[in-house]
Each structure stands twice: as C-alpha cells, then as structure tokens.
Design an enzyme around this catalytic site. Sequence first.
Site, mmCIF file in Angstrom:
data_model
loop_
_atom_site.group_PDB
_atom_site.id
_atom_site.type_symbol
_atom_site.label_atom_id
_atom_site.label_comp_id
_atom_site.label_asym_id
_atom_site.label_seq_id
_atom_site.Cartn_x
_atom_site.Cartn_y
_atom_site.Cartn_z
ATOM 1 N N ASP A 210 -3.123 -0.618 0.489
ATOM 2 C CA ASP A 210 -2.692 0.201 1.612
ATOM 3 C C ASP A 210 -2.324 -0.761 2.758
ATOM 4 O OD1 ASP A 210 -2.043 2.276 3.278
ATOM 5 O OD2 ASP A 210 -3.899 3.380 2.997
HETATM 6 C C1 BGC Z 1 -1.733 5.097 4.919
HETATM 7 C C2 BGC Z 1 -1.015 5.323 3.613
HETATM 8 C C3 BGC Z 1 0.468 5.108 3.765
HETATM 9 C C4 BGC Z 1 0.701 3.716 4.325
HETATM 10 C C5 BGC Z 1 2.152 3.331 4.440
HETATM 11 C C6 BGC Z 1 -1.307 3.827 5.611
HETATM 12 O O1 BGC Z 1 -1.789 3.761 6.892
HETATM 13 O O2 BGC Z 1 -3.120 5.092 4.697
HETATM 14 O O3 BGC Z 1 -1.297 6.605 3.131
HETATM 15 O O4 BGC Z 1 1.102 5.276 2.533
HETATM 16 O O5 BGC Z 1 0.087 3.641 5.602
HETATM 17 O O6 BGC Z 1 2.797 3.960 5.464
#
Ligand code: BGC
Length: 762
Positions: A287
Amino acid sequence: MRKVFVTALCMCALIATAQNNSADSKMDRFINDLMKNMTIEEKIGQLNLPSSGDITTGQAQSSNVSDKIRQGIVGGLFNIKGVEKIREVQRIAVEESRLGIPLLFGMDVIHGYETAFPIPLGLSASWNMEAIEQAARIAATEASADGICWTFSPMVDISRDPRWGRVSEGNGEDPFLGGEIAKAMVRGYQGTGTEKYKANNSIMACVKHYALYGAGEAGRDYNTVDMSRIRMYNEYLYPYKAAIEAGVGSVMASFNEVDGVPATANKWLMTDVLRDQWGFNGFVVTDYTGILEMVDHGIGDLQTVSGRSLKAGIDMDMVSEGFLSTLKKSLDEGLVSQKDIDQGCRRILEAKYQLGLFADPYKYCDVNRAKKEIYSDEHRAAARKIASESFVLLKNEANTLPLKKKGTIAVVGPLGNTASNMPGTWSVAVDLTKPATLVEGLKSVAGKDVDVLYAKGSNLTEDAALEARATLFGRELNRDNSTDDQLRKEALAIAAKADVIVAALGESSEFSGESSSRTTLGIPDVQQLLLKELVKTGKPVVLVLFTGRPLTLTWEQANVPAILNVWFGGTEAAYAIGDVLFGDVNPSGKLTMTFPQNVGQIPLYYNHKNTGRPLKEGAWFEKFRSNYLDVTNDALYPFGYGLSYTNFTYSDLKLNTTELTKDGEIIARVTVSNTGKVDGAEVVQLYIRDLVGSVTRPVRELKGFEKVMIKAGESKTVHFKITPELLKFYNYDLDYVNEPGEFEVMIGGNSRDVQKTKFILK
Ligand code: BGC
C-alpha cells in the site's frame, strides 16, 4: 536503441509459429529473453511504483518521474487521469527507455470511474451479484477508455467496527457474502476464462488490503491488529482467498501488523499462505508508503524493511522507493539475493505480458474511446438502477413512503443541496460538479405536480473544524455562518409550507473513508437538533440518511416515521433516491453490517460465538450472563435487515432429507409470499449453525442467499443446496474439515427473523 516493443513483435511472430507451446511457456520464454538483457537497476526498477500526482505530459517530460521512466527504473504509475497524458507517458517508457518496457497504469477505481456507483458498502447492500459484476465491468470499461489497466479494487476487508471509516469501502461484516462479492468484482474487472484481459476494456484487479486491515483496534485507521489464526482462517481471510480463486491478478498488502510483523514484511502471510497454501501466482504491491512506514512500526531502517519486504514476497513498492534506493546495496551485502529480485521482476513482467502490454503498449490508450465510453447515458442508467437497489429502508411507519407525486415537499438538511457529496468517498475520477443534488433529483423524478422547497437547516456539525476535516477533497458543504437557531428557523418556515418533510441528514462523504474514524456514531449534533424540531412539527418526516457506515439511530428509530438509508449512491444517486422515494422503485437493499444501538456494543456482529453464559433469545438482563446492565445485546438493525413497500412472509421450510452423507446434499426449500400490494424483490437468506464442534462455532453463519422478485399476492419457492463442503471449517489445527453432528438451518429475510429446522451430517 533497442526496443522491447519491437523485440516483442518479432518474438510474437516467432512464438506464433511454435504450434505446441502453451501460453505460459511462450510468456516464460519471452520474459527469460527480456530479463537476460536487463541490468540489475532495470530489474529493481520494475518493482518501483511511484505516485504520479496526476502528472501532465509537460511535467512528466521534465519531472523526476519522467527521467526515471527514461532510465527504466519505473515499473508503473498510478492515479494519472486522462488517456492522452497516459499515452504520452507510455510513449516515454516505450520509446525513450533502453528496453522500452511498457508501464502499468493503476488507479483507485473503487466504485466506478466517472460514472460512480454506490460506495462499496452500499453496493453490497444490493445483494445482487450480477449488478455488482456489471458495476465493475462498467468501471473497467470507463477506466480503460481513459488509459488505466489496473485498478486497486476490490477491497474485501471484513470489518465489525463501524468506527472505522473504511467500512464504507468494503462489503460489511460477513465472510461468505464478502467472498461472493469479491468474485463478482474480479470477474467484472478482468473478464473470465479465455476472455480474461483479452479485450481492451478488461483490466487487472488488485484485491486489498491483505490482510485483516478491517480489524484495527478501536476502529482507528492503520491501528494495530491482533487476531487468533483460527479466526483469521475461518472469518477474515475468506474473501481474499475467494478473490484469489477467482483469478485476481494482483494483491495489495495492508498497512497493519499481523502477529507482530507488518503485513508488508510478513513472509507467513505473503508467501506461506498466499502462494503456498492458496496458489496465488500474480504479484503483490504494497500500500501507499507501506515499506517506509515500517520504519515507524519500529522494525528497522529503510534498507532493512525493504529487504524484509522483498524476501517476504512483496513485488512492487508503492511510493516508498525503498526497493529502488536500497535493494542493490542489500544485494551487494548479501541481505537479499539475485533470485529474490528476479522473482519480483518476473512477476511484474508477467502481469504486463498477460495484460497484452508487450504486444501493444498502447492497448489501453485508444484516444477515441474516452468520449464515447465514459459517463455514457447507458452507464449512467445502469448506475441509477443499481443505486436504487442499494438503499435500505430502515423504517416505514404507516406507509409514510412512497411519497405521492403531488403537493409540496420540503427538503431540509446540509446533504440536500450538494452535488460533490453525492458520489461518496474514493470517487477520484468523478467530475464533482456533475452529479444532481438531491433537490434536483427529486424535482426531476417528481414532475410538475410537486413543489420541492429547500432549506439547509443546519451545518454538518456545530464544530467548524470537524466539518472542515470531514469535507476534504472538494467535498465542501459551504458552511453557513448564520447561527444554528437562525438556520433551524429558516428550515421550519419552509417545512411549514410543506405536506411532507424530507430530512437529508447524516455524514458528508469524507466523514467516512480513509483516515476518517469516529468515536461517536450518531447523526451529528446540530443535524439531530434540527431533526427533532422537524419531527415536532407533526408533519410526516422522511429521514434520507447519508452515511458511509452504520450509525447509532435509536432516537430516530423511535421517533422518525420513515428512514431510508441511501449511503452515498454514486453520480446518479439523486435520481435513484427520487425513484425510491416516489415508489417507482420498491426498495430491496439489506444491511451487510449490523447497526448497533450504541457505540459501547461495538464490535457487534451477527455471527458471534455463543459463550458459556449466553442470554436466552429475546431476554434482557440476567445476572451472571453475558450481557450489559444498560442495554440489550440486540442490534438496532441486524445484519441482513431491510424493509420493502410490500411485506414478505416465510413458510413451509422443508428439507428433502434430514441426513446428509459425506457425498450427499440436502435441498432446503422455503416459500416466500408477497402479501402486500406492490411487486418487490426479497433477499432470501440461508444461515447454518453447527451445534456441536471440536471448537466453538458461531451462532449462525450466512451460507447462501438469493434475491427474488415476487409479484404482489404471489409466492415463490426458494431452494438452497446444502453440501458437506458448505459446512467445512478450520479446526484447532487449522485443518479444513467436516465434523459429523447436528446442524441448524435458518432461513429468513434477515439474520434475526428466521424459520428453523435441523439435520444431521453423518
Ligand atoms: C489506500 C489504498 C489505495 C492507495 C493508493 C492508500 O492510502 O490505503 O487503498 O489503493 O492509497 O491510492
């Protein structure tokens, strides 16, 4: 300059002549040849996923990111919007880097692209797998028409804690339902069988957040998770596994720790379970800054945590650039091996190959598609229909709903006149000026015989700072500086002119979502005061509840005549709400997450264990029993609950046999009758309880459901097949087993009100 694109075409021609080779061995040979030419820097580069911050072409050409693309040290980019921009960035990768390896372009296409569907929690409340698959299909069509080939969806984190803002992004509390939805979404995004990734409107899905992200302590985002393995296996891991079984191409690691090791560096999770036990062979991405955050988790410096992640089984580093900046050094120092790096690189290249990007790096860059395929009338019509299926009618005293298409309606409340708050959290591709406001939607559906008046009545919250925190990302609610009293007075004056009051209250779209945890779950202060005043007028009040999570609504349930929970229904929500309020569509949504009576009951979920001191069903306080002094154990609205403008009754629950053999099956059937005056759809739910096990078992578990349309006055027989496979669970040794014994079958329209019978598994 050598170009893989060109090489790829030649290779493809060569490969095409090799009649007997499987697709996989073609891919292997292609990637083997490619990797022979790659430097270690280029291999590590494939593992690098920087954020683009929606770079424009100009910036891309001069920015740090575009320089990195030219150097071949970027594997993909995410959250760039616009096919022309993406095409240009892809051109840089393909034409200006040494090997011309195409990039992956990812985005958070969570519940639609420019046409937005309800937030996932709402979508799940439709219990309509075809509709959910269609929503994913349309999202893939629109995103791919704009250059995107990879979506960071589905999010399948089970959660039992509505304080956590991200429950809005998931499918609620149930593993079985979550698993069905995971599969439907993967099918919708990727296509299935030989169609998988074939057309240029099929994109790669990424199941997230693996694992247990929804179980953070106290509902606080990113917080510590600690859970027994037996609970993981029987409950929380199920939907991720379902997505893997459906062939999802990629997995995103979660931010939280699992057994004391952050998921991103957790080898047990990423390799032993995901790959060795479940057979996943796609790639794993972290993530956002997941690697870097492990420095704060306190398990080492950037080099250490990057090495640990790679060795755990992570293939792509989102934003941290820990791989890029430290893996070469770790290789030289013997902390990671060439094999570790090659393995990650191979998996990324395989994903690109499978998507068809080596054959045509511009597969998803057809600049003519965007105009025709994005936010089309057809997609918007589908979104409107699906949204209307996601709303949950929580209360409807004395048939307050549906409303008549005549007279005067006062729409009151801060959510009644906002376009930008309609689509809901994580709708990054939506043009926030486009959705109709509730007032506009109601006017359009009601027609000329209805006067729709509007007054704001209150701000979102009394506390301006809190309102600011809950209205980020262009979702402002234009805070009114009048006093609360003045706002209420204005609203009451408008209400006085109306036959019926529609109170548009609840949360703003950013009151839930990422990093939007709450410790109180009521409709916020000034809004609730307003609601109380509106109810006091004695006029019929319909609460149109906007929310991204279960709220505590005991006062509302006791005092407001009608409550329609509309979540955040996407770009077409306003029209869909009109369709349901005026009875053009009969509501059929059912909750996928328990609504507690108060925050102190959390976590409250239907599939809990019995304990050694259970309260008798329907009872309240008994000394030395598992209960509270001040409130019953019951939910305000249980899992699976939702009303209709008609009534359904259940009768004649029968099993074709009461003995299930090892290779046999039981057919359970029940008659569902529509005893009301309008046609309606009912979600018929099958629950099973394993009465005696070698380990304790939940008091009931959803094991099947069917949404059936039943005409007024008619009955339908609904069948469910019960097989030993359906009854398996992980025992103390984490073996997946059947245990003979007695089972209870429960069928009903929610998890509480059920018909019961029993059978024996031999
Ligand atoms: C979130 C994810 C997301 C990623 C990319 C993160 O902060 O937890 O769910 O896909 O950002 O934008």
